[in-house]
Design a protein around this motif. Structure first.
Motif, PDB file in Angstrom:
ATOM      1  N   GLY A  97       0.781  -1.353  -0.033  1.00  0.00           N
ATOM      2  CA  GLY A  97      -0.016  -0.223  -0.047  1.00  0.00           C
ATOM      3  C   GLY A  97       0.777   1.206  -0.072  1.00  0.00           C
ATOM      4  N   GLU A  99       2.898   4.053  -1.676  1.00  0.00           N
ATOM      5  CA  GLU A  99       2.971   4.844  -2.857  1.00  0.00           C
ATOM      6  C   GLU A  99       4.560   4.972  -3.172  1.00  0.00           C
ATOM      7  N   CYS A 102       5.537   1.606  -4.993  1.00  0.00           N
ATOM      8  CA  CYS A 102       5.014   1.459  -6.450  1.00  0.00           C
ATOM      9  C   CYS A 102       5.731   2.403  -7.315  1.00  0.00           C
ATOM     10  N   ARG A 103       6.021   3.527  -6.983  1.00  0.00           N
ATOM     11  CA  ARG A 103       6.775   4.487  -7.674  1.00  0.00           C
ATOM     12  C   ARG A 103       7.988   4.029  -8.084  1.00  0.00           C
ATOM     13  N   ASP A 108       1.471   1.334 -11.602  1.00  0.00           N
ATOM     14  CA  ASP A 108       0.236   2.171 -10.844  1.00  0.00           C
ATOM     15  C   ASP A 108      -0.238   1.696  -9.509  1.00  0.00           C
ATOM     16  N   ILE A 109      -0.195   2.366  -8.701  1.00  0.00           N
ATOM     17  CA  ILE A 109      -0.694   1.962  -7.306  1.00  0.00           C
ATOM     18  C   ILE A 109      -2.226   1.519  -7.584  1.00  0.00           C
ATOM     19  N   ARG A 110      -2.955   2.179  -8.406  1.00  0.00           N
ATOM     20  CA  ARG A 110      -4.194   2.019  -8.740  1.00  0.00           C
ATOM     21  C   ARG A 110      -4.705   0.519  -9.261  1.00  0.00           C
ATOM     22  N   ARG A 111      -3.605   0.000  -9.663  1.00  0.00           N
ATOM     23  CA  ARG A 111      -3.989  -1.431 -10.468  1.00  0.00           C
ATOM     24  C   ARG A 111      -3.307  -2.376  -9.769  1.00  0.00           C
ATOM     25  N   ARG A 112      -2.610  -2.412  -8.606  1.00  0.00           N
ATOM     26  CA  ARG A 112      -2.073  -3.412  -8.062  1.00  0.00           C
ATOM     27  C   ARG A 112      -2.749  -4.643  -7.990  1.00  0.00           C
ATOM     28  N   ARG A 114      -5.269  -5.807  -9.578  1.00  0.00           N
ATOM     29  CA  ARG A 114      -5.353  -6.204 -10.841  1.00  0.00           C
ATOM     30  C   ARG A 114      -4.343  -7.117 -11.489  1.00  0.00           C
ATOM     31  N   ARG A 115      -3.354  -6.336 -11.158  1.00  0.00           N
ATOM     32  CA  ARG A 115      -1.860  -6.879 -11.531  1.00  0.00           C
ATOM     33  C   ARG A 115      -1.689  -8.143 -10.854  1.00  0.00           C
TER      34      ARG A 115
END
Length: 284
Positions: A97, A99, A102-103, A108-112, A114-115
């Motif tokens: 969780g 940022e 992920c960066r 993309d933190i919003r797609r983790r 689904r990834r």
């Protein structure tokens, strides 16, 4: 009920001592956390060294943040660790969780979430020895465990609990009191039934512990506060640190009472003498 140890990460070289002491004790598992923008060792590299230094105890990521990894390389790394440890590897996995993590990983933190779902399909495919994609061969080696290493999902959101039923073998709960963890365990079982899975999910609980001199407890609290600072709940997590034999025994008994198959005592201070102290408390 099996009891394992979560390893401190502030002294990577000292983890070999922890591993050898734990391997000579009744502890079941050695777990290690995963972060990128943090002063921790890479979990798969560290667990490979610990597996080589031991002969009996299992090794486990707790949890590996899979969306940060290239999936084909992760398939190869995890299969190799499972193969070379003789099937003693458990892949605890989650989405993370942070940022900053992920960066740095370039995702993309919003797609983790689904990834991770996409990755699990690819990992299961690779571990079965099938061609990884159209026009290419398999990503070897085959793991020692047929179908791939044991997979436990960590997390709090409903999607994380459903992943247990869709892709996993069980659930790895965070360091919450048994009364809270009980509800999550039951939700995991409900999802398991919803997806028509046979048998039952493995349910693993966790408790944060520090057992020793005041300096050991102080180090553990400081590490907890630093690790959970980004959540805004660091003080709450530090308040949950168990520091007496009575509290640790009660937590283990409470986890057994809600149906846990294993409890991981997560140690936040680097003093390896805790292995002996904790063994005396838990297994006496």
């Amino acid at each position: 009920m099996p009891v394992g140890l979560g390893l401190p990460v502030d002294d990577p070289a000292g983890l070999l001592t922890w591993a050898r002491l734990a391997d000579d004790s009744p502890f079941s598992t050695l777990g290690i956390l995963d972060r990128l923008v943090y002063d921790n060792p890479d979990p798969l590299v560290a667990l490979s060294a610990l597996a080589g230094a031991t002969s009996r105890i299992r090794v486990q990521t707790e949890v590996l943040l899979a969306p940060h990894y290239n999936t084909a390389i992760l398939a190869k790394q995890t299969a190799t660790l499972d193969r070379m440890s003789g099937g003693r590897f458990t892949l605890g996995v989650g989405i993370g969780g942070r940022e900053d993590d992920c960066r740095v990983a370039g995702i993309d933190i919003r797609r983790r979430g689904r990834r991770l779902d996409e990755q699990m399909e690819q990992l299961r495919w690779a571990w079965a020895g099938r061609p990884y994609a159209e026009g290419v061969g398999a990503v070897g080696p085959l793991p020692a465990t047929p179908g791939g290493p044991e997979v436990l999902f960590g997390g709090f959101a409903p999607a994380a609990l459903e992943r247990v039923a869709r892709w996993g073998d069980g659930f790895l709960g965070a360091a919450l009191p048994p009364a809270y963890m009980d509800r999550m365990f039951r939700d995991v079982e409900t999802a398991w039934e919803k997806y028509g899975r046979e048998g039952r999910p493995k349910l693993v609980a966790q408790a944060s512990v520090a057992l020793g001199a005041p300096s050991v407890v102080a180090d553990a609290r400081a590490n907890l506060l630093r690790y959970y600072e980004f959540t805004g709940r660091a003080a709450y997590m530090a308040e949950g640190l168990l520091t007496t034999p009575e509290a640790i025994r009660a937590a283990v008994a409470g986890c057994a009472g809600i149906g846990a198959d294993e409890v991981i005592l997560y140690c936040w201070a680097a003093d390896p003498d805790q292995v002996t102290r904790l063994a005396e408390v838990v297994f006496a």
